[in-house]
Design a protein around this motif. Structure first.
Motif, PDB file in Angstrom:
ATOM      1  N   LEU A  15      -6.508   7.238  -9.094  1.00 21.62           N
ATOM      2  CA  LEU A  15      -5.274   6.779  -8.465  1.00 21.62           C
ATOM      3  C   LEU A  15      -5.549   6.100  -7.123  1.00 21.62           C
ATOM      4  O   LEU A  15      -4.832   5.170  -6.722  1.00 21.62           O
ATOM      5  CB  LEU A  15      -4.324   7.969  -8.265  1.00 21.62           C
ATOM      6  CG  LEU A  15      -3.693   8.539  -9.545  1.00 21.62           C
ATOM      7  CD1 LEU A  15      -2.961   9.840  -9.250  1.00 21.62           C
ATOM      8  CD2 LEU A  15      -2.731   7.523 -10.164  1.00 21.62           C
ATOM      9  N   ARG A  22      -3.138   6.514 -13.993  1.00 21.39           N
ATOM     10  CA  ARG A  22      -3.207   5.098 -13.595  1.00 21.39           C
ATOM     11  C   ARG A  22      -2.791   4.206 -14.763  1.00 21.39           C
ATOM     12  O   ARG A  22      -2.028   3.237 -14.575  1.00 21.39           O
ATOM     13  CB  ARG A  22      -4.618   4.770 -13.161  1.00 21.39           C
ATOM     14  CG  ARG A  22      -4.820   3.322 -12.739  1.00 21.39           C
ATOM     15  CD  ARG A  22      -6.264   3.092 -12.328  1.00 21.39           C
ATOM     16  NE  ARG A  22      -6.487   1.704 -11.959  1.00 21.39           N
ATOM     17  CZ  ARG A  22      -7.660   1.210 -11.599  1.00 21.39           C
ATOM     18  NH1 ARG A  22      -8.723   2.022 -11.548  1.00 21.39           N
ATOM     19  NH2 ARG A  22      -7.790  -0.069 -11.271  1.00 21.39           N
ATOM     20  N   ALA A  57      -6.114   2.617  -7.411  1.00 25.57           N
ATOM     21  CA  ALA A  57      -4.878   1.873  -7.681  1.00 25.57           C
ATOM     22  C   ALA A  57      -3.974   1.828  -6.461  1.00 25.57           C
ATOM     23  O   ALA A  57      -2.853   1.308  -6.541  1.00 25.57           O
ATOM     24  CB  ALA A  57      -4.140   2.510  -8.853  1.00 25.57           C
TER      25      ALA A  57
END
Length: 608
Positions: free
Chosen positions: A577, A544, A580
Motif C-alpha cells: 500500500l 492495492r 501506492a
C-alpha cells in the motif's frame, strides 16, 4: 431430585455469570451472521456456513434475535434453557429404567459437567441437540411396538418434528424406525418374527412421517450447508483414508475415549473447551473406561431383556404374544438400538467425511443416551452386589445356549459355561471375589460425577479470559468512530468476513473492553458494505489490487483491519500500500482479535 438438579445448574450459571456476559468469539459469531441474513439472500448465504445448523434451531435463534435484540446474552438464552432442562429430563427418563440413586448420579454428571456447561453457555446448538435426543427417544417409547397404530403414528410424528432442532437427529430416527419394522408382526404367529409382513408395512407407515420429516430436513436444509465437508478440521475424527488396521485402531481408540469420558461420550478433543481432571491421567483409560464399558454392557442387556427387540431379534427373554405386555410398558431396547445405531451410522458417515466419529463435541447429542445405558447398568450392578449370589445370571446365559448358537455365538456359550463352572467350583470365595470386583466398578462409576464436575474449575479460573476473535464489536465500533464518507474499509483475513459483517451490520452489543467504550468520538452509523473490501489473504498486495479496480474518486483514507491469524502478512500488505501512496498513521490493537490501522495519503517525503 429434578428441582435440585435444575437448582444446581442455575447456581453454577449464577456463579459463572461473567462467562455469560462474554462477547461472541470466532466459533460463535459466524452463526448469527448467516442466521440474520435478509430473506432475499438467506438461502444463498447459508450454503457458505462453517457448519450446518438445524432448521428449528436456526428459526429459534432468528426469532430470539429479532424480538429481543441481537445481543450475545440474548442469543445464548435457548442454550441456557436447554442446559438447565437437560439433567431434569435425563433424570426423569433414566428413572424409567433405573432407581433414584443411579438416575440422580447420572443427572448430576450431566448437569454439572464442566464440558457440557462450557458448550451450553455458548451460541452453539449442542445442548439443544442433547435435549432433543432424549425427547426423540422418549416420544418413540410413548407408543412401543405393542401399541395400536394411532398412538404410534402420533408420537413418532412428534419425534420427527423434534428432529428439526437437531442436525444429527437422522442418526437416531433411522435405527428407531428400523426397529419398528423388524419387530412388527411378532406374535401374530407364535414365536416367529419371519412373518407378519402386513404388520411390518403398518409399522413402516407409522414411522414414515418421522422418517420423511427428518430425511427431508437432512437432505434439503442440512445438506445445503455442507460446503465445509472438504475442510481438514475433523480429519482426526474421520474413518476415511485409513486402511483396515488403521481403521480398527481408530475405532478401538475412540471407543476407549468415549467410555473414558466424564460423563460418558463427552468431548475430549477440543482445545477451546475445558476438560475434566481425569482426561489427562491414566484414570480415563484404565479406570473410567473399563468401568463404564462393563456398566454399558450390563445396562444394554438389562434394557433389551424382556423387550420386543430381545424376543424377536435376539431370541432371549422368552416368546410372548404382544398382548402379554401392557401397551405402556417401557421398551428399553429402543434406547439400546438408538445408541448402537447412532454410533454405527456415525462411523459409516465418517468414512465418507460426512460426520465425525468419537468423543467430540458434535456427538454431545449421544451423551444423555449413553449415560442412560451406563446408569441402568450401574443400577443392576448395585443390585447384584447386594444379592446372595452376584453370579446368578450366568446360569441364565447358559440356558440361552440354543439361541446363541443360532446367532453364531457358540464361542460365547462355551466361554460362559467355562466361567460359570469355574466360579461354581470356587463356591463362596468366588462369589465374594465377584462381589468385590462389582463393588470396585461401582466405586469408579460413583466417582464419575465428581470427575465430570472437576471441569468447572478451569471454567471458573478462565471465566474472564477473552477468547479468540471476541473483540469484533470493539473493532467495528472504533471503525464507525473513525469512518468518514469517502473512506474505504479494508478487512484482511480468510476468517474475518462473517464476524466483521455481523459486528458491523447486525450486532446490538456495546464494546466489551472499557478502553474501547471510553474512547473519544461519536459512534457513527454502520459502515456501508459497499465501502468495505475483504481480503482472502494478507501480504500479497490484494488491497492495492482491489483499490485499483474500484470506480469513482480516490478514497480519502483507508481503515485497514487485519485479523490476528493473519498478522504475519501485515508488513507485506503495508509495504504494498505504501508503494501506492498510503502510509499508516495510527494503530488500534484488539488482543486476540486483530489490529485496526488508519492509512492516510503519504506525503512526498514519506512515500519512499
Amino acid at each position: 431430585m429434578p428441582a435440585a438438579l435444575a437448582g444446581a445448574v442455575v447456581a453454577v450459571l449464577a456463579v459463572l455469570h461473567t462467562v455469560l456476559a462474554r462477547p461472541l468469539w470466532y466459533d460463535e459469531i459466524w452463526r448469527p451472521h448467516f442466521l440474520s441474513a435478509p430473506p432475499s439472500t438467506y438461502w444463498a448465504q447459508l450454503a457458505h456456513a462453517n457448519t450446518p445448523s438445524a432448521l428449528g434451531w436456526a428459526v429459534l435463534v432468528r426469532l430470539v434475535g429479532d424480538v429481543a435484540g441481537w445481543h450475545a446474552w440474548v442469543l445464548r438464552v435457548p442454550e441456557l434453557v436447554a442446559l438447565v432442562a437437560l439433567p431434569v429430563v435425563a433424570y426423569a427418563f433414566i428413572r424409567r429404567f433405573a432407581g433414584p440413586v443411579a438416575a440422580g448420579l447420572a443427572g448430576t454428571s450431566l448437569g454439572l459437567s464442566g464440558v457440557v456447561v462450557d458448550l451450553g453457555t455458548q451460541l452453539k446448538p449442542y445442548s439443544v441437540e442433547a435435549l432433543a435426543s432424549v425427547v426423540i427417544v422418549w416420544l418413540w417409547l410413548k407408543a412401543p411396538s405393542t401399541a395400536t397404530w394411532g398412538p404410534r403414528l402420533g408420537w413418532r410424528t412428534a419425534a420427527g418434528l423434534v428432529a428439526l432442532f437437531s442436525v444429527p437427529a437422522a442418526l437416531l430416527i433411522i435405527p428407531l424406525a428400523a426397529v419398528d419394522v423388524v419387530t412388527a408382526g411378532y406374535g401374530y404367529r407364535y414365536g416367529s418374527w419371519r412373518v407378519g409382513w402386513r404388520h411390518r408395512l403398518w409399522a413402516a407407515a407409522t414411522a414414515a412421517p418421522a422418517v420423511a420429516i427428518c430425511g427431508l430436513h437432512t437432505w434439503l436444509f442440512i445438506g445445503h450447508q455442507s460446503s465445509q465437508r472438504a475442510s481438514q478440521f475433523w480429519n482426526t475424527q474421520f474413518l476415511a483414508g485409513r486402511g483396515p488396521l488403521g481403521g480398527l485402531r481408530f475405532v478401538g481408540g475412540e471407543l476407549v475415549r468415549i467410555f473414558g469420558g466424564a460423563p460418558t461420550g463427552v468431548d475430549r478433543y477440543d482445545p477451546n473447551l475445558v476438560h475434566p481432571a481425569t482426561d489427562a491421567t491414566f484414570a480415563a483409560a484404565w479406570l473410567l473406561a473399563p468401568a463404564a464399558a462393563v456398566a454399558f454392557l450390563v445396562g444394554a442387556a438389562a434394557l433389551v431383556r424382556g423387550s420386543t427387540i430381545s424376543r424377536t431379534v435376539l431370541g432371549i427373554g422368552g416368546a410372548h404374544r404382544p398382548s402379554d405386555r401392557p401397551a405402556t410398558a417401557d421398551d428399553g431396547g429402543y434406547v439400546v438400538a438408538a445408541v448402537l445405531g447412532a454410533l454405527l451410522l456415525a462411523l459409516v458417515a465418517s468414512a465418507g467425511r460426512y460426520w465425525p466419529f468419537g468423543a467430540n463435541r458434535t456427538n454431545l447429542f449421544l451423551v444423555p443416551l449413553l449415560v442412560t445405558v451406563v446408569a441402568t447398568g450401574a443400577d443392576r450392578l448395585g443390585r447384584r452386589v447386594l444379592a446372595d449370589d452376584p453370579l446368578a445370571r450366568l446360569a441364565h446365559v447358559r440356558r440361552r445356549a440354543s439361541t446363541a448358537r443360532r446367532l453364531g455365538l457358540g464361542w460365547l456359550v462355551r466361554g460362559c459355561r467355562l466361567a460359570a463352572s469355574g466360579w461354581s467350583r470356587l463356591g463362596r470365595p468366588g462369589r465374594e471375589i465377584a462381589r468385590v470386583a462389582l463393588a470396585a466398578v461401582l466405586v469408579v462409576l460413583t466417582a464419575a460425577p465428581v470427575a465430570s464436575a472437576s471441569a468447572l474449575a478451569p471454567l471458573w479460573r478462565d471465566r474472564a479470559e477473552i477468547r479468540p476473535v471476541a473483540l469484533m464489536v470493539d473493532a467495528t465500533t472504533q471503525t464507525r468512530r473513525l469512518y468518514r464518507p469517502g473512506d474505504v474499509v479494508v478487512v484482511g483475513g480468510r476468517l474475518a468476513r462473517s464476524g466483521w459483517l455481523y459486528a458491523m451490520d447486525v450486532s446490538a452489543d456495546r464494546p466489551f473492553l472499557a478502553s474501547s467504550a471510553g474512547r473519544s468520538g461519536q459512534i457513527g452509523p454502520r459502515v456501508p458494505t459497499g465501502a468495505t473490501v475483504f481480503l482472502t489473504a494478507v501480504g500479497r498486495g490484494e488491497a492495492r489490487t482491489a483499490l485499483a479496480g474500484r470506480s469513482g474518486p480516490r478514497p480519502g483514507r483507508l481503515l485497514l483491519f487485519v485479523l490476528v491469524y493473519d498478522r504475519a502478512g501485515t508488513a507485506g500488505e503495508l509495504t504494498s500500500l505504501r508503494t501506492a501512496g498510503w502510509c499508516a498513521a495510527q494503530p488500534f490493537d484488539y488482543p486476540g482479535t486483530g489490529t485496526l490501522r488508519v492509512l492516510n495519503r503519504c506525503s512526498q517525503s514519506t512515500r519512499h
